[in-house]
Design an enzyme around this catalytic site. Structure first.
Site, mmCIF file in Angstrom:
data_model
loop_
_atom_site.group_PDB
_atom_site.id
_atom_site.type_symbol
_atom_site.label_atom_id
_atom_site.label_comp_id
_atom_site.label_asym_id
_atom_site.label_seq_id
_atom_site.Cartn_x
_atom_site.Cartn_y
_atom_site.Cartn_z
ATOM 1 N N GLU A 58 8.477 0.488 -7.104
ATOM 2 C CA GLU A 58 10.037 0.178 -6.724
ATOM 3 C C GLU A 58 10.322 -1.369 -6.964
ATOM 4 O OE1 GLU A 58 11.801 2.132 -3.586
ATOM 5 O OE2 GLU A 58 13.784 0.736 -3.882
ATOM 6 N N GLY A 99 0.727 -1.148 -0.083
ATOM 7 C CA GLY A 99 0.085 0.079 0.071
ATOM 8 C C GLY A 99 0.829 1.304 -0.050
ATOM 9 N N GLY A 100 1.923 1.139 -0.817
ATOM 10 C CA GLY A 100 2.766 2.494 -0.920
ATOM 11 C C GLY A 100 2.041 3.305 -2.160
ATOM 12 N N ARG A 144 22.919 11.007 -9.080
ATOM 13 C CA ARG A 144 23.470 10.402 -7.571
ATOM 14 C C ARG A 144 24.587 9.798 -7.844
ATOM 15 N NH1 ARG A 144 17.177 9.605 -5.599
ATOM 16 N NH2 ARG A 144 16.935 11.612 -5.444
ATOM 17 N N GLY A 191 0.956 0.800 -4.991
ATOM 18 C CA GLY A 191 -0.141 -0.427 -4.600
ATOM 19 C C GLY A 191 -1.600 0.367 -4.398
HETATM 20 C C1 LIG Z 1 14.287 8.652 2.241
HETATM 21 C C2 LIG Z 1 13.769 8.659 0.839
HETATM 22 C C3 LIG Z 1 13.436 9.828 0.056
HETATM 23 C C4 LIG Z 1 12.796 9.418 -1.121
HETATM 24 N N1 LIG Z 1 12.651 10.558 -1.977
HETATM 25 C C5 LIG Z 1 12.193 10.523 -3.238
HETATM 26 C C6 LIG Z 1 11.555 11.615 -3.830
HETATM 27 O O1 LIG Z 1 11.786 12.786 -3.486
HETATM 28 N N2 LIG Z 1 11.094 11.304 -5.233
HETATM 29 C C7 LIG Z 1 11.078 10.298 -5.761
HETATM 30 O O2 LIG Z 1 10.546 10.295 -6.990
HETATM 31 N N3 LIG Z 1 11.448 9.183 -5.021
HETATM 32 C C8 LIG Z 1 11.793 9.392 -3.565
HETATM 33 N N4 LIG Z 1 12.328 8.038 -3.246
HETATM 34 C C9 LIG Z 1 11.877 6.790 -3.533
HETATM 35 C C10 LIG Z 1 10.478 6.541 -3.538
HETATM 36 O O3 LIG Z 1 10.114 6.880 -1.980
HETATM 37 C C11 LIG Z 1 10.328 5.159 -3.328
HETATM 38 O O4 LIG Z 1 10.759 4.342 -4.417
HETATM 39 C C12 LIG Z 1 8.859 4.562 -3.473
HETATM 40 O O5 LIG Z 1 7.950 5.440 -2.490
HETATM 41 C C13 LIG Z 1 8.303 3.180 -3.510
HETATM 42 O O6 LIG Z 1 6.923 3.212 -3.471
HETATM 43 P P1 LIG Z 1 6.257 1.556 -3.630
HETATM 44 O O7 LIG Z 1 4.691 2.080 -3.557
HETATM 45 O O8 LIG Z 1 6.731 1.009 -4.813
HETATM 46 O O9 LIG Z 1 6.489 0.912 -2.430
HETATM 47 P P2 LIG Z 1 6.564 1.269 -0.770
HETATM 48 O O10 LIG Z 1 6.176 2.685 -0.473
HETATM 49 O O11 LIG Z 1 7.827 1.112 -0.195
HETATM 50 O O12 LIG Z 1 5.334 0.400 -0.229
HETATM 51 C C14 LIG Z 1 5.402 -1.022 0.012
HETATM 52 C C15 LIG Z 1 4.284 -1.596 0.451
HETATM 53 O O13 LIG Z 1 4.525 -2.946 0.496
HETATM 54 C C16 LIG Z 1 4.132 -3.503 1.682
HETATM 55 N N5 LIG Z 1 4.617 -4.569 1.617
HETATM 56 C C17 LIG Z 1 6.162 -4.940 1.628
HETATM 57 N N6 LIG Z 1 6.337 -6.280 1.911
HETATM 58 C C18 LIG Z 1 5.016 -6.754 2.203
HETATM 59 C C19 LIG Z 1 4.820 -7.969 2.615
HETATM 60 N N7 LIG Z 1 5.864 -9.079 2.525
HETATM 61 N N8 LIG Z 1 3.404 -8.386 2.751
HETATM 62 C C20 LIG Z 1 2.446 -7.484 2.763
HETATM 63 N N9 LIG Z 1 2.858 -6.256 2.354
HETATM 64 C C21 LIG Z 1 4.153 -5.855 2.094
HETATM 65 C C22 LIG Z 1 4.560 -2.501 2.737
HETATM 66 O O14 LIG Z 1 3.426 -2.720 3.892
HETATM 67 C C23 LIG Z 1 3.826 -0.975 2.089
HETATM 68 O O15 LIG Z 1 2.625 -0.945 2.067
HETATM 69 C C24 LIG Z 1 12.732 8.129 -1.764
HETATM 70 C C25 LIG Z 1 13.015 7.089 -1.234
HETATM 71 C C26 LIG Z 1 13.618 7.341 0.211
HETATM 72 C C27 LIG Z 1 14.129 6.132 1.021
#
Ligand SMILES: Cc1cc2nc3c(=O)[nH]c(=O)nc-3n(C[C@H](O)[C@H](O)[C@H](O)COP(=O)(O)OP(=O)(O)OC[C@H]3O[C@@H](n4cnc5c(N)ncnc54)[C@H](O)[C@@H]3O)c2cc1C
Ligand code: SF4
Ligand code: SF4
Ligand code: FES
Lengths: 286, 655
Positions: free
Chosen positions: B424, B11-12, B297, B15
């Site tokens: 990601e 739920g990032g 970077r 999701g």
């Molecule tokens: C400090 C920081 C700053 C950043 N700043 C930027 C920025 O300014 N601009 C930019 O474009 N990007 C930035 N990024 C990168 C970006 O934040 C991430 O790549 C992005 O938020 C990832 O989103 P996501 O939805 O893929 O996953 P996430 O937000 O990581 O969500 C993953 C989800 O999966 C769930 N999950 C994981 N494993 C399981 C499991 N086994 N069972 C059930 N659920 C699970 C978690 O609970 C969560 O809900 C930054 C990253 C960091 C670390």
């Protein structure tokens, strides 16, 4: 040492004390972490104390990690790792809230140097008391999220198709909404509030006090051009049982909000809106 | 008629965008997350989100140039068509977020404000204070809550994904565990979207949230999903060293004028403000006059690493350099960067408005991830073009459907039918290096654009004839059994003799992180990678004998962690083997023994496959589709300079 001029008085005072403690803290010292533990709902609670080694920058999380890797109490008894909730480790997700030395706050941003600066000092960790304990320091904050549904804390957009940009907004309005929108659902304001009490019975949630965080969200969305469309619904909820009239104006909430959200101002704004809403309903006979 | 369902794991941003899109199309969604979705790692994103915009456009920028920058920034490793589509959609995504109420910073006239970010000479980054990720995820969380209250989305928060259910080469559900009651059960679905984010925890301390352990991806990988470009790990140049985490100091600090420097005299004992301009070495500005502090970077990271580790010029002789904002107006800084400056102040106890910050690189993002497919759109020039020049007309309009075909069922589907990877956790958009503020974009783009593909797959393909709800229970029970057996094995180790350092899951996890950081980050070499693989073998061996500290049948967090360590070891193997196989340097992957890029042999995706029988990984290199832009040398206009040479002070690069 610079203390931040942008902080309100109560936060600036806390920052000053913390800074003074930090200045005299010696790395490598041993301190005690006293944890109020409970194995699960309905199980008895107990205190356990652990001795930990503190380095510069150590926070409550790194201490709990130390304990997890070697779960032995200060008097040498083997036990289980302490259970707690955490995520971002930078005070932006709200997960790690617990009661530290009697006050609710985030544990990730809680530096040991600020709280236990001397050899042999003790820092006390308890779960929040306004939510049911899952285990140890982990509590179930479902009600907090449920209350966001009660106030329809969203903008009722037409859908995700491409329909052009949103309304323009003045920088002043953006700044005001941004602060309100940084609420990370941590629950500190609820822990501190005398009107918000532990309520494990879900069927009572809709009539129990909704909490400062949800009142603030109602204001946030009432102030958005499109969010406004649900204003009447939100005010209906907030005029009913468990709404803004249950707030006793104790002002505890605003003093503990880590995001410095002007909660009492939001409560006042919503309080007025509810009154006007009631009058206009009465006059229009709807 | 059987009721179709879609599972979203994670739920990032990715999701939630997917959940909203699929629910809106009328398919019920079951949404799983380790934490309440509002607390997902996406909240950490600070800097912003990229998109072409009217101001930049009138200065000569275009969606096409955003695309070009992303390919160039990624050192020509990404398949190009999906990236083109993403860049084309970016402005629409910003508009949508704007409609959802995201408090984007505003100009005096009330328009969305913009900032400069790495890898571009145009302001094309939209932001909401210094907590853009938080504000974006809140907007999507609110829309999800709206669908939840209408019964279209069902949330399973504090549920951990354990394994995909794959029957006849088709994914038909998942097995998951309630992290409170420890109940393990199967959930049926006609399509499963993995949106589980990155794997920073494999490297021990990183800028990621503590839940970013990569275990979910690792489980899919071990169940037969391929993993693309595992070796492409981004190390962010500017993080704050810390005991539990390396907190990010966002690139926006440099975008807003932050300058990176060290004293010209190594070990100079003076306070930074007492060191005159002429005795400061602004090494990024001197070496990269055009981009200065906002080089991408991987380049900034290697330069900082080189200054500290190779040249011994780190501040106070330690591995740290100054990131200086003190020349800017404190009011302005508070307004533009308040959130991130507070993080520094809170965790270091120093106000960066008045004293330069001390920073060092840290593991940040995984460009690699679950391998995914796509269907090309209709745009395909007869010949690829050389690098795009600002202001020259884009070779195409900003129409939809040029890069990827909207709704094609395989967009971001893994090699397993019905199993998708968004955000990601996939490997699709960022090649060998991700540009700042492109991740949030790719996550939301996946959810919105490829969400349509999922809907089409469920309605028109295999599930429409043979829905998961009609399948025999045996397929589901088998995987539940498998997972129960695994848990029982781990839990039965409690009390079996005392856990020593060798079998303590926390120490195995820590050693894994230390080893991966030492061998597989900024600088890599064949011998060091060999040594790393040996260490991983040792850790796997020790893990087989792991002893758990707690066998509670309720909310057993140490068990959850210990189980994940086993999966993290599988990903670590893929990273190290990918790094060893890629005998060149490209983007984030830098081999001192192969310092040059080798397009002939390695302008290819590395694809890791796991063999379940032997529990071993093989990596092959497979061709990419680079039919739109020709590879050029990725230098960002570098010049050779040396620390001793005095130069007149330069203006901040962000002007
Ligand atoms: C400090 C920081 C700053 C950043 N700043 C930027 C920025 O300014 N601009 C930019 O474009 N990007 C930035 N990024 C990168 C970006 O934040 C991430 O790549 C992005 O938020 C990832 O989103 P996501 O939805 O893929 O996953 P996430 O937000 O990581 O969500 C993953 C989800 O999966 C769930 N999950 C994981 N494993 C399981 C499991 N086994 N069972 C059930 N659920 C699970 C978690 O609970 C969560 O809900 C930054 C990253 C960091 C670390
Ligand atoms: S002002 Fe109202 S909401 Fe805030 S603490 Fe007091 S009673 Fe609770
Ligand atoms: S209003 Fe403040 S204290 Fe209350 S939940 Fe939100 S961030 Fe926490
Ligand atoms: S872990 Fe996110 S606020 Fe502390």
């Amino acid at each position: 040492m610079t203390t931040a001029p942008h902080l309100p008085p109560h936060a600036a005072e806390a920052a000053r004390i913390a800074a003074a403690n930090r200045a005299r803290a010696v790395p490598g010292r041993k301190v005690y972490v006293k944890v109020f533990r409970c194995d699960g709902p309905g199980k008895p609670s107990r205190w356990e104390t652990f001795q930990v080694t503190v380095e510069r920058g150590s926070n409550v999380i790194s201490m709990l990690q130390q304990i997890a890797a070697n779960p032995v109490t200060a008097d040498g008894k083997k036990t289980t790792p302490v259970v707690w909730d955490s995520g971002c480790l930078e005070e932006v997700c709200g997960a790690c809230t617990m009661v530290i030395n009697g006050k609710a706050r985030q544990s990730c941003s809680c530096l040991i140097d600020d709280y236990a600066p001397a050899e042999g000092d003790t820092i006390t960790l308890e779960p929040m008391s306004k939510f049911p304990v899952v285990r140890d320091l982990w509590v179930d904050r479902s009600r907090l999220f449920h209350n966001l549904k009660r106030v329809k804390a969203w903008v009722p957009i037409d859908g995700t198709y491409s329909l052009g940009s949103g309304p323009t907004e003045s920088p002043e309005s953006q700044e005001q909404r941004y602060v309100m929108s940084t609420c990370m659902s941590c629950g500190c304001c609820l822990e501190a509030c005398p009107q918000f009490n532990l309520e494990p019975d879900e069927s009572a949630w809709d009539t129990s006090f909704i909490g400062a965080h949800a009142i603030n969200q109602a204001r946030l969305f009432n102030e958005h051009e499109t969010g406004k469309r649900l204003k009447a619904d939100r005010l209906d909820t907030l005029a009913a049982a468990g709404g803004v009239n249950d707030c006793g104006n104790a002002q505890n909430c605003v003093k503990v909000c880590p995001k410095l959200i002007p909660l009492t101002e939001s409560i006042a704004v919503i309080g007025r809106a509810v009154t006007i809403h009631a009058f206009s309903k009465w006059f229009s006979g709807r | 008629m059987s009721q179709h369902r879609v599972i979203v794991v994670g739920g990032g941003l990715a999701g939630l965008a997917a959940s909203v899109r699929v629910a809106e199309a009328g398919l019920p969604v079951d949404l799983f997350s380790l934490v309440p979705v509002k607390r997902s790692h996406s909240v950490c994103a600070q800097g912003g989100i990229n998109a072409c915009n009217e101001v930049a456009r009138q200065q000569g920028y275009s969606e096409y140039e955003h695309f070009d920058e992303t390919i160039y920034g990624g050192d020509f490793l990404a398949d190009q068509h999906p990236v083109l589509e993403m860049a084309n959609w970016a402005p629409k995504i910003i508009d949508l977020l704007d409609r959802m109420g995201v408090p984007f910073n505003r100009t005096a006239e009330g328009m969305r404000d913009l900032r400069l970010f790495g890898g571009s000479l145009f302001k094309r980054t939209h932001f909401a204070g210094a907590t853009t990720g938080q504000q974006l995820i809140y907007a999507l969380d609110e829309q999800t809550r709206r669908y939840e209250s209408e019964g279209k989305v069902t949330k399973y928060e504090y549920w951990e994904f354990l394994w995909p259910i794959i029957e006849d080469a088709r994914c038909v559900g998942i097995v998951a565990q309630d992290m409170r009651t420890m109940q393990v059960r199967a959930f049926r679905a006609d399509a499963v979207i993995m949106a589980t984010g990155g794997c920073g925890l494999v490297f021990g301390k990183s800028t990621n949230s503590i839940i970013c352990n990569g275990a979910a991806a690792a489980r899919c990988y071990q169940a037969g999903v391929w993993y693309g470009n595992p070796e492409m790990i981004q190390v962010h140049p500017t993080a704050i060293p810390g005991a539990d985490k390396l907190r990010l100091m966002s690139e926006s600090a440099r975008g807003e004028g932050g300058r990176v420097w060290v004293p010209r005299k190594p070990g100079d004992p003076r306070a930074p403000k007492d060191i005159p301009e002429t005795e400061r070495f602004y090494f990024l500005e001197e070496k990269y006059p055009a981009y200065g502090n906002i080089v991408p970077r991987d380049i900034a990271t290697r330069e900082i690493f080189d200054i500290c580790v190779n040249q011994g010029m780190g501040v106070s002789g330690e591995n740290q350099v100054y990131l200086d904002l003190t020349h800017k107006d404190p009011e302005y800084l508070t307004k533009k960067l308040g959130g991130i400056l507070e993080i520094y102040e809170k965790f270091v106890g120093v106000d960066p408005r008045h004293e330069p910050m001390k920073i060092f690189p840290a593991v940040h993002y995984s460009m690699g991830g679950l391998w995914t497919q796509f269907t090309k759109g209709s745009y395909n020039p007869s010949e690829p073009r050389p690098k795009h020049k600002s202001g020259s007309p884009a070779p195409l309009g900003a129409d939809v459907g040029l890069g990827m075909q909207l709704g094609a069922i395989n967009n971001m589907m893994t090699n397993v039918q019905g199993l998708y990877a968004f955000g990601e956790v996939n490997f699709a958009y960022h090649g060998a290096n991700r540009l700042g503020a492109n991740a949030l974009l790719s996550c939301i783009f996946d959810g919105l654009f490829c969400g349509v593909s999922v809907v089409n797959y469920v309605r028109n393909d295999a599930p429409s004839k043979n829905p998961a709800s009609d399948m025999p229970a045996s397929a589901f029970d088998r995987v539940v059994d498998q997972e129960n057996k695994k848990s029982q094995r781990l839990l039965s180790t409690v009390g079996q003799g005392s856990a020593d350092a060798a079998t303590n899951p926390y120490l195995i996890g820590k050693e894994l992180g230390d080893e991966m950081t030492a061998a597989c980050t900024v600088v890599r070499t064949e011998p060091r990678l060999e040594q790393c693989l040996k260490k991983l073998a040792e850790l796997k061996d020790r893990y087989a004998r792991v002893r758990l500290p707690d066998d509670a049948p309720w909310s057993n967090q140490s068990f959850t962690y210990a189980r994940a360590v086993g999966d993290m070891l599988a990903i670590a193997d893929a990273v190290a083997l990918g790094a060893k196989g890629r005998k060149e340097s490209r983007g984030a992957h830098y081999r001192t023994d192969f310092p040059d890029r080798d397009d002939t042999n390695f302008m290819k995706s590395s694809v890791a496959r796991f063999d379940a029988a032997s529990r071993s990984t093989t990596v092959t290199f497979e061709p990419i589709d680079a039919s739109l832009i020709l590879p050029t040398a990725r230098t960002y206009g570098k010049k050779d300079v040396d620390a001793g040479a005095k130069k007149p002070a330069m203006a901040g690069a962000a002007s």
